[in-house]
Enzyme design. Structure first.
Site, PDB file in Angstrom:
ATOM      1  N   LYS A  22      35.211 -39.412  -3.418  1.00  0.00           N
ATOM      2  CA  LYS A  22      34.317 -40.263  -2.636  1.00  0.00           C
ATOM      3  C   LYS A  22      33.597 -41.242  -3.551  1.00  0.00           C
ATOM      4  O   LYS A  22      33.486 -42.433  -3.250  1.00  0.00           O
ATOM      5  CB  LYS A  22      33.312 -39.368  -1.912  1.00  0.00           C
ATOM      6  CG  LYS A  22      32.965 -39.837  -0.533  1.00  0.00           C
ATOM      7  CD  LYS A  22      32.136 -38.773   0.195  1.00  0.00           C
ATOM      8  CE  LYS A  22      33.005 -37.801   0.955  1.00  0.00           C
ATOM      9  NZ  LYS A  22      32.250 -36.632   1.442  1.00  0.00           N
ATOM     10  N   ARG A  91      25.935 -36.625  -0.298  1.00  0.00           N
ATOM     11  CA  ARG A  91      27.316 -36.295   0.087  1.00  0.00           C
ATOM     12  C   ARG A  91      28.067 -35.691  -1.080  1.00  0.00           C
ATOM     13  O   ARG A  91      28.075 -36.227  -2.175  1.00  0.00           O
ATOM     14  CB  ARG A  91      28.044 -37.560   0.528  1.00  0.00           C
ATOM     15  CG  ARG A  91      27.214 -38.451   1.395  1.00  0.00           C
ATOM     16  CD  ARG A  91      27.819 -39.816   1.563  1.00  0.00           C
ATOM     17  NE  ARG A  91      29.100 -39.795   2.251  1.00  0.00           N
ATOM     18  CZ  ARG A  91      29.892 -40.840   2.347  1.00  0.00           C
ATOM     19  NH1 ARG A  91      29.566 -41.992   1.768  1.00  0.00           N
ATOM     20  NH2 ARG A  91      31.033 -40.744   2.996  1.00  0.00           N
ATOM     21  N   GLY A 100      35.830 -31.361   5.035  1.00  0.00           N
ATOM     22  CA  GLY A 100      34.889 -30.489   5.721  1.00  0.00           C
ATOM     23  C   GLY A 100      34.410 -29.291   4.930  1.00  0.00           C
ATOM     24  O   GLY A 100      33.677 -28.467   5.450  1.00  0.00           O
ATOM     25  N   MET A 102      32.586 -29.272   2.138  1.00  0.00           N
ATOM     26  CA  MET A 102      31.273 -29.445   1.542  1.00  0.00           C
ATOM     27  C   MET A 102      30.359 -30.084   2.573  1.00  0.00           C
ATOM     28  O   MET A 102      30.801 -30.794   3.450  1.00  0.00           O
ATOM     29  CB  MET A 102      31.386 -30.363   0.334  1.00  0.00           C
ATOM     30  CG  MET A 102      32.270 -29.790  -0.725  1.00  0.00           C
ATOM     31  SD  MET A 102      31.431 -28.412  -1.490  1.00  0.00           S
ATOM     32  CE  MET A 102      32.652 -27.966  -2.687  1.00  0.00           C
ATOM     33  N   ARG A 330      39.918 -43.370   1.195  1.00  0.00           N
ATOM     34  CA  ARG A 330      40.751 -42.442   0.422  1.00  0.00           C
ATOM     35  C   ARG A 330      42.188 -42.595   0.891  1.00  0.00           C
ATOM     36  O   ARG A 330      42.457 -43.131   1.977  1.00  0.00           O
ATOM     37  CB  ARG A 330      40.288 -40.999   0.617  1.00  0.00           C
ATOM     38  CG  ARG A 330      40.431 -40.561   2.043  1.00  0.00           C
ATOM     39  CD  ARG A 330      39.942 -39.145   2.256  1.00  0.00           C
ATOM     40  NE  ARG A 330      39.958 -38.871   3.686  1.00  0.00           N
ATOM     41  CZ  ARG A 330      39.388 -37.841   4.268  1.00  0.00           C
ATOM     42  NH1 ARG A 330      38.744 -36.970   3.549  1.00  0.00           N
ATOM     43  NH2 ARG A 330      39.465 -37.661   5.562  1.00  0.00           N
ATOM     44  N   HIS A 445      38.128 -31.682  13.235  1.00  0.00           N
ATOM     45  CA  HIS A 445      38.413 -30.788  12.112  1.00  0.00           C
ATOM     46  C   HIS A 445      39.784 -30.141  12.265  1.00  0.00           C
ATOM     47  O   HIS A 445      40.600 -30.145  11.339  1.00  0.00           O
ATOM     48  CB  HIS A 445      37.323 -29.715  12.039  1.00  0.00           C
ATOM     49  CG  HIS A 445      37.522 -28.721  10.933  1.00  0.00           C
ATOM     50  ND1 HIS A 445      38.173 -27.527  11.126  1.00  0.00           N
ATOM     51  CD2 HIS A 445      37.202 -28.770   9.622  1.00  0.00           C
ATOM     52  CE1 HIS A 445      38.220 -26.873   9.980  1.00  0.00           C
ATOM     53  NE2 HIS A 445      37.638 -27.605   9.045  1.00  0.00           N
ATOM     54  N   SER A 734      73.697 -17.711 -13.995  1.00  0.00           N
ATOM     55  CA  SER A 734      72.822 -18.115 -12.905  1.00  0.00           C
ATOM     56  C   SER A 734      71.620 -17.181 -12.923  1.00  0.00           C
ATOM     57  O   SER A 734      71.768 -15.967 -12.805  1.00  0.00           O
ATOM     58  CB  SER A 734      73.555 -18.016 -11.571  1.00  0.00           C
ATOM     59  OG  SER A 734      72.662 -18.296 -10.524  1.00  0.00           O
ATOM     60  N   CYS A 802      69.291 -19.216  -8.892  1.00  0.00           N
ATOM     61  CA  CYS A 802      69.587 -18.978  -7.483  1.00  0.00           C
ATOM     62  C   CYS A 802      68.559 -18.090  -6.805  1.00  0.00           C
ATOM     63  O   CYS A 802      68.740 -17.651  -5.686  1.00  0.00           O
ATOM     64  CB  CYS A 802      70.981 -18.388  -7.326  1.00  0.00           C
ATOM     65  SG  CYS A 802      71.161 -16.779  -8.110  1.00  0.00           S
ATOM     66  N   TYR A 822      71.608 -26.903 -12.397  1.00  0.00           N
ATOM     67  CA  TYR A 822      71.303 -26.993 -10.959  1.00  0.00           C
ATOM     68  C   TYR A 822      70.284 -25.949 -10.541  1.00  0.00           C
ATOM     69  O   TYR A 822      70.054 -24.971 -11.250  1.00  0.00           O
ATOM     70  CB  TYR A 822      72.587 -26.826 -10.119  1.00  0.00           C
ATOM     71  CG  TYR A 822      73.186 -25.438 -10.192  1.00  0.00           C
ATOM     72  CD1 TYR A 822      72.762 -24.436  -9.326  1.00  0.00           C
ATOM     73  CD2 TYR A 822      74.171 -25.127 -11.133  1.00  0.00           C
ATOM     74  CE1 TYR A 822      73.296 -23.157  -9.395  1.00  0.00           C
ATOM     75  CE2 TYR A 822      74.712 -23.855 -11.218  1.00  0.00           C
ATOM     76  CZ  TYR A 822      74.260 -22.874 -10.343  1.00  0.00           C
ATOM     77  OH  TYR A 822      74.781 -21.607 -10.419  1.00  0.00           O
TER      78      TYR A 822
HETATM   79  P1  ADP Z   1      32.818 -35.651   4.911  1.00  0.00           P
HETATM   80  O1  ADP Z   1      33.423 -35.456   3.580  1.00  0.00           O
HETATM   81  O2  ADP Z   1      32.644 -34.405   5.694  1.00  0.00           O
HETATM   82  O3  ADP Z   1      33.466 -36.772   5.662  1.00  0.00           O
HETATM   83  P2  ADP Z   1      30.743 -37.532   4.316  1.00  0.00           P
HETATM   84  O4  ADP Z   1      29.862 -37.427   3.134  1.00  0.00           O
HETATM   85  O5  ADP Z   1      31.806 -38.545   4.223  1.00  0.00           O
HETATM   86  O6  ADP Z   1      31.311 -36.094   4.624  1.00  0.00           O
HETATM   87  O7  ADP Z   1      29.768 -37.844   5.507  1.00  0.00           O
HETATM   88  C1  ADP Z   1      29.698 -37.261   6.770  1.00  0.00           C
HETATM   89  C2  ADP Z   1      29.494 -38.352   7.808  1.00  0.00           C
HETATM   90  O8  ADP Z   1      28.280 -39.064   7.572  1.00  0.00           O
HETATM   91  C3  ADP Z   1      30.594 -39.381   7.771  1.00  0.00           C
HETATM   92  O9  ADP Z   1      30.907 -39.772   9.078  1.00  0.00           O
HETATM   93  C4  ADP Z   1      29.980 -40.514   7.014  1.00  0.00           C
HETATM   94  O10 ADP Z   1      30.555 -41.739   7.366  1.00  0.00           O
HETATM   95  C5  ADP Z   1      28.511 -40.434   7.420  1.00  0.00           C
HETATM   96  N1  ADP Z   1      27.655 -40.962   6.367  1.00  0.00           N
HETATM   97  C6  ADP Z   1      27.610 -40.580   5.091  1.00  0.00           C
HETATM   98  N2  ADP Z   1      26.731 -41.307   4.378  1.00  0.00           N
HETATM   99  C7  ADP Z   1      26.185 -42.194   5.240  1.00  0.00           C
HETATM  100  C8  ADP Z   1      25.214 -43.232   5.091  1.00  0.00           C
HETATM  101  N3  ADP Z   1      24.654 -43.499   3.930  1.00  0.00           N
HETATM  102  N4  ADP Z   1      24.915 -43.937   6.182  1.00  0.00           N
HETATM  103  C9  ADP Z   1      25.493 -43.646   7.366  1.00  0.00           C
HETATM  104  N5  ADP Z   1      26.403 -42.705   7.584  1.00  0.00           N
HETATM  105  C10 ADP Z   1      26.759 -41.968   6.518  1.00  0.00           C
HETATM  106 MG    MG Z   2      33.744 -38.479   4.956  1.00  0.00          MG
END
Ligand code: ADP
Ligand code: MG
Ligand code: MG
Length: 855
Positions: A22, A91, A100, A102, A330, A445, A734, A802, A822
């Protein structure tokens, strides 16, 4: 002194490993001049230091404070300001994406003063208190472990009182009251923003070690010591009204790979709302009408991102009062079909080279395409339909929670049926054949995780009612254990079991594999025992048969009686008489296989299992004689008993018959395959010397003019060590790595898997199951010795593998490194091995770094 914090627009000198996925994405988008909110990243170095000492590294708090001050300078807002407060999100983000796993905290920085500032500044009291109650809940949950249901129940209760259907129906006053209720539920919320931030950072670091994160890492082979970075990002608000919103978008369709915009948008909503499936989002194209400028900018941004990364991207964005902000990019998780289509399209578009296309496909993921589909001929009537969230079809017993999935999966396939899934369900998703949810969209999810795992998933199936361990579907009540079938390619759900068929491989698949074939050095063969298997193996691109087991040919109905007669015979003439009658059966089996593999090598292994396997249990014996024979053949440890070439030396007439059948078949099939006769379980050179003589003698009686090779399976440590002596009488080796793993590790697979080996893996004594992924440093080292010593005396010695490892990508790469000729694996794994072999060659040439899809 070590430095741990970098602003998004500062050069850090590190990449993904340092900043996390990220963080590097935010930094690179900032550098490209894209609209990213300001912020900074606390590096994975800090997390590793934290894990070592169980405390924040020295100086980190000061460094964070310094970067907060700079952020205040950039944004003109101040932490905790009662006039115009700075709010941030905190984040997590590891180098490898862990969807999901973290927890993210939004709206950090609010307290009773700052919320008034936010209300005054935006002139939107409702929005300010909506943000505050979200912070209280998220912070309480993530940092202080408050049960989220307590917040959710309070919200539902308030909504019921007010007759509100959706969260957005609540007024500013309602939300103010909700905040007060939340503060009664969660009394220890720290008001001071800097304290909030530091506690949140610790919580993110701690979340790296949660059980669910560990389960995910183990399932995905992610090292435990990577650690996660923490990103602190100025908040932008999608929940400010109808000119705001939040969404996710893919540069191409992640299910099909088609070059088209794909995504979802939710007006007047914040971050998690889309993923959590609280309200049903609209297709992202719906933005075109309501927010045309932001939409155009989004399209342009997606185009630039794909050009920059030369790969399919998935992004998170937010629109605040018509202005677009990018929050994440990503490399997109995609189905195997989408990965192949996008890769071939991108080669056509001139975006990437063929080598890149080949190196980018995750070989393990190809499995998805090799999954069964619903047999179109059976045309069953679906009971209902949901979203086609992850392709492939599966049948299994219903389970309603993750633990039940794990428990029941021991006895057969299961389908996990949930209202929606959360990261706590991961272990159940791993144990299931497929996932069915009532709630949530294509980016829920369940959908995201299932696509990553290559499991069928039907999401958002809202006609399915779940209550107290009963599912109601089209008027039928279903309970745990009842069988259903889901088709994640269409979204159809069926009651009961539905016939499945193997999928047709499409053009993209063939194209990428043809490119792979041009790049690889290893040949790929298949393990096949029947003409049908052999034909399938050729369809999948096998270049020969690396292992044809002959024992099943003894099991057919008319044959087993004769085999038993042979075993029960009192003397050699008796045995020969029975074998004489088996010979035509064997010969016709071989003829079928040789026809299917015309012109290609076929390695036939002579009889391997101990003879008692062909006799019934003692209770079922049909005569006293049989009973006595069963008793005399009983072994304390059959795996190490009278089997393999030991049988061939003690009862030479058995091998003689098999060799005769092979020779006659080879002679009778005109354009025959290249015959390789393989003697199993050789440990001593003298064993192979005698068996070679036997083979040559019979062969010259039957088919002196037909070429053949004589070799041995290397499946004992002694054979690896004395490979030089054994090579003297072998045209080929083999590696039988199933038995070689058992004999090297001193583990019987049946007694290990599901028993102590399961514990070993859980406790981390072993990182991987050595029966699935080759134990490179142990078994692999013996193989290396075998190759060196064997080729040391006979440079032209042909060598293959094998065991089941022959179709496992990492093991294939290892075999490439050993310069084997192989690998041989089950027919369905042949495409995987072809791709893995090409990637190994590319990696060796250093011409492409391996980039797995997703990440
Ligand atoms: P995940 O890895 O679970 O996607 P994120 O850190 O990307 O977690 O964030 C969870 C949600 O919060 C995402 O939808 C993201 O776009 C939103 N989000 C994160 N940071 C901000 C921010 N600074 N302003 C607005 N929305 C945010
Ligand atoms: Mg995200
Ligand atoms: Mg064996």
């Amino acid at each position: 002194m070590a430095r741990y914090v970098y602003d998004f627009d500062e050069p850090s000198g590190g990449g993904r490993e340092l900043l996390g996925g990220k963080g590097i994405g935010l930094a690179e988008m900032t550098l490209m001049g894209l609209p990213v909110p300001a912020g900074f990243t606390i590096t994975t170095d800090a997390c590793r230091a934290y894990m070592q000492t169980a405390d924040l590294p020295k100086g980190l708090e000061e460094e964070v404070a310094e970067h907060v001050r700079r952020l205040e300078g950039k944004t003109g807002k101040r932490f905790g300001d009662a006039g115009d407060p700075l709010l941030v999100s905190v984040r997590s983000g590891a180098a490898v994406s862990m969807p999901g796993m973290m927890d993210t905290i939004l709206n950090l920085g609010l307290n009773d003063d700052a919320v008034e500032g936010l209300a005054a500044r935006t002139g939107n009291r409702r929005f300010a208190f909506d943000s505050y109650r979200r912070l209280l809940q998220m912070f309480g949950e993530v940092v202080d472990g408050i049960d989220p249901h307590r917040f959710e129940d309070a919200l539902s209760e308030l909504k019921a009182q007010r007759g509100a259907r959706q969260d957005t129906d609540l007024t500013a006053e309602d939300l103010e009251q909700l905040v007060r209720t939340y503060q009664e539920i969660y009394t220890t919320f720290p008001a001071e923003p800097t304290e909030q931030l530091i506690r949140a950072v610790r919580a993110v670091f701690d979340s790296w070690e949660t059980p669910r994160a560990q389960v995910y890492r183990r399932a995905n082979d992610i090292p435990d010591d990577l650690g996660t970075a923490v990103n602190v990002v100025q908040m932008v608000f999608g929940n400010k009204g109808e000119r705001s919103g939040t969404g996710v978008a893919f540069t191409r369709n992640p299910s099909t790979g088609a070059n088209e915009l794909y995504g979802e948008f939710l007006a007047n909503a914040q971050g998690e709302d889309v993923v959590a499936g609280i309200r049903t989002p609209q297709p992202v194209e719906s933005m075109a009408e309501v927010l045309p400028a932001a939409y155009r900018q989004l399209l342009e941004t997606l185009r630039r991102l794909e050009e920059r990364y030369r790969d399919m991207q998935d992004v998170e964005f937010t629109v605040e009062d018509d202005r677009l902000y990018m929050l994440q990019t990503r490399s997109a998780k995609r189905t195997a079909a989408a990965a192949l289509k996008a890769a071939t399209d991108m080669v056509d578009e001139g975006l990437i080279s063929r080598e890149e296309a080949v190196s980018r496909i995750d070989p393990g993921q190809l499995d998805q395409l090799l999954h069964p589909m619903i047999d179109p001929a059976s045309a069953p009537e679906p009971a209902t339909r949901g979203l086609n969230a992850s392709p492939g079809a599966a049948s299994g017993a219903i389970v309603f929670d993750a633990d039940a999935a794990v428990a029941r999966s021991a006895t057969g396939p299961v389908i996990l049926v949930r209202f929606e899934t959360t990261p706590d369900d991961i272990h159940g998703m791993i144990a299931s054949q497929g996932i069915l949810t009532v709630h949530g969209g294509m980016t829920s999810h369940a959908a995201v995780v299932a696509r990553g795992m290559g499991k069928p998933c039907v999401a958002g199936c809202d006609e399915l009612e779940l209550q107290n361990g009963i599912a109601r579907l089209a008027g039928t009540e279903l309970r745990e254990g009842d069988v259903i079938t889901i088709d994640g390619g269409t979204g159809n759900v069926y009651i009961g079991e539905v016939p499945l068929v193997a999928p047709q491989l499409n053009d993209d698949f063939e194209t990428v594999l043809r490119w792979a074939d041009d790049l690889r050095r290893l040949k790929v063969r298949a393990n096949a025992d029947t003409p049908d298997d052999a034909a399938r193996a050729r369809d999948f691109g096998a270049e020969g048969i690396g292992l044809c087991r002959t024992e099943h040919m003894f099991f057919g109905e008319e044959r087993l009686a004769v085999v038993q007669e042979m075993i029960l015979a009192d003397d050699e003439p008796g045995r020969r008489a029975a074998l004489e009658r088996l010979l035509p059966f064997q010969q016709s089996d071989f003829e079928g296989i040789f026809q299917a593999m015309a012109g290609l090598p076929v390695t036939i292994r002579l009889l391997d299992p101990p003879l008692h396997e062909f006799l019934p249990s003692e209770e079922q014996a049909t005569s006293d004689k049989m009973r006595a024979r069963i008793r005399s053949l009983r072994e304390a440890n059959p795996m190490l008993g009278t089997r393999g070439c030991r049988l061939g030396l003690i009862f030479p007439e058995i091998y003689e018959m098999q060799i005769r059948a092979i020779a006659r078949a080879a002679k009778s099939v005109g354009n025959a395959a290249v015959v390789e006769i393989m003697h199993p379980l050789v440990g001593f050179p003298e064993e192979l010397r005698r068996l070679r003589d036997l083979t040559e003698r019979v062969w010259s009686e039957e088919a002196p003019d037909v070429p053949r090779a004589i070799g041995t399976m290397i499946e004992l440590p002694r054979a690896c060590v004395r490979a030089d002596e054994i090579a003297a009488d072998a045209d080929f080796f083999s590696f039988g790595t199933n038995d070689l793993t058992q004999t090297t590790l001193g583990m019987s697979r049946d007694d290990a898997e599901g028993k102590f080996l399961a514990r070993y893996l859980e406790d981390g004594v072993l990182e991987r199951n050595p029966f699935e992924v080759l134990d490179q440093s142990g078994v692999g080292d013996l193989m290396r010795l075998g190759v060196e010593r064997g080729r040391g005396v006979k440079a032209e010695l042909k060598i293959g593998i094998c065991g089941e490892h022959g179709g496992e990508p990492r093991s294939v790469a290892f075999c490439h490194g050993l310069r084997l000729d192989y690998v041989s694996c089950s027919p369905y794994r042949v495409p995987v091995a072809r791709l893995a072999a090409a990637q190994a060659a590319l990696a060796e040439a250093g011409s492409a770094q391996y980039v797995a899809a997703g990440g």
